[in-house]
Design an enzyme around this catalytic site. Sequence first.
Site, mmCIF file in Angstrom:
data_model
loop_
_atom_site.group_PDB
_atom_site.id
_atom_site.type_symbol
_atom_site.label_atom_id
_atom_site.label_comp_id
_atom_site.label_asym_id
_atom_site.label_seq_id
_atom_site.Cartn_x
_atom_site.Cartn_y
_atom_site.Cartn_z
ATOM 1 N N CYS A 117 40.172 -52.939 -23.849
ATOM 2 C CA CYS A 117 40.536 -53.970 -23.425
ATOM 3 C C CYS A 117 40.628 -53.941 -21.979
ATOM 4 O O CYS A 117 39.589 -53.754 -21.069
ATOM 5 C CB CYS A 117 41.801 -54.648 -24.182
ATOM 6 S SG CYS A 117 41.572 -56.581 -24.099
ATOM 7 N N GLU A 147 44.165 -49.830 -31.682
ATOM 8 C CA GLU A 147 45.669 -49.357 -31.818
ATOM 9 C C GLU A 147 46.555 -50.636 -32.534
ATOM 10 O O GLU A 147 47.729 -50.011 -33.016
ATOM 11 C CB GLU A 147 46.418 -49.045 -30.443
ATOM 12 C CG GLU A 147 46.845 -50.308 -29.531
ATOM 13 C CD GLU A 147 45.656 -50.735 -29.038
ATOM 14 O OE1 GLU A 147 44.389 -50.545 -29.204
ATOM 15 O OE2 GLU A 147 46.002 -51.797 -28.063
ATOM 16 N N HIS A 177 41.456 -53.867 -29.526
ATOM 17 C CA HIS A 177 42.342 -53.026 -29.809
ATOM 18 C C HIS A 177 42.579 -52.553 -31.051
ATOM 19 O O HIS A 177 43.360 -52.892 -31.996
ATOM 20 C CB HIS A 177 43.814 -54.332 -29.712
ATOM 21 C CG HIS A 177 43.811 -54.740 -28.172
ATOM 22 N ND1 HIS A 177 44.807 -54.123 -27.139
ATOM 23 C CD2 HIS A 177 43.215 -55.839 -27.673
ATOM 24 C CE1 HIS A 177 44.646 -54.841 -26.232
ATOM 25 N NE2 HIS A 177 44.000 -55.689 -26.401
#
Length: 194
Positions: A82, A179, A177
């Site tokens: 991002c 994560e 994302h």
Amino acid sequence: MAGSSRVGVLALQGDFREHIAVLNGLGADAVPVRRPEELATVDGLIIPGGESSVMDKLSRMFGLAEPLKQAIAGGLPVYGTCAGLIMIADTVLDAITGQESLGGLDIRVRRNAFGSQLDSFETELEIPVLGDPPVHAVFIRAPIVESVGDDVTVLSSLNDGRIVAVEQGSLLGTSFHPEMTGDTRFHEYFLSKL
Ligand code: GLN
């Protein structure tokens, strides 16, 4: 070997803690990077999501921008998610005045490309290099890759063709994302490049 690799996460701003947790969970030695001396000790670097204009300013203030550019030019594996993708893009569209990127990845990326009506959304993405099942991708005020150079491989696009994951040599970038979802395949893929 992923298990013995020391991986830095740029920790100036953004969701670096989440990346450190994922990397540690995969057996890597993950460390926050805020200073050039810390950058010098890592075998790879993740640049997290957050706000690219702030990350840019802080990286220049902390004397990290030049060492980061040199590390990228020297072949350090870097994964940008991002805002991190924006940081490693050669060209940033809709940047704020004075905003710079580190560059390295031969792409044109547009910030906040989905507009205010679709600030955040989630979708399933086919990512052939990761295999089945599709990746559940979380987009938050995400950038889009508008064009890529000849040496860039597109890893994934939305159904309408807009590019959201790319790779060029030791550089990896996603608009979304990984994560945040508990699916560690992108981080594993990155570790396999170290
Ligand atoms: N919109 C942010 C930027 O321009 C990126 C958002 C994110 O990292 N989730 O940097």
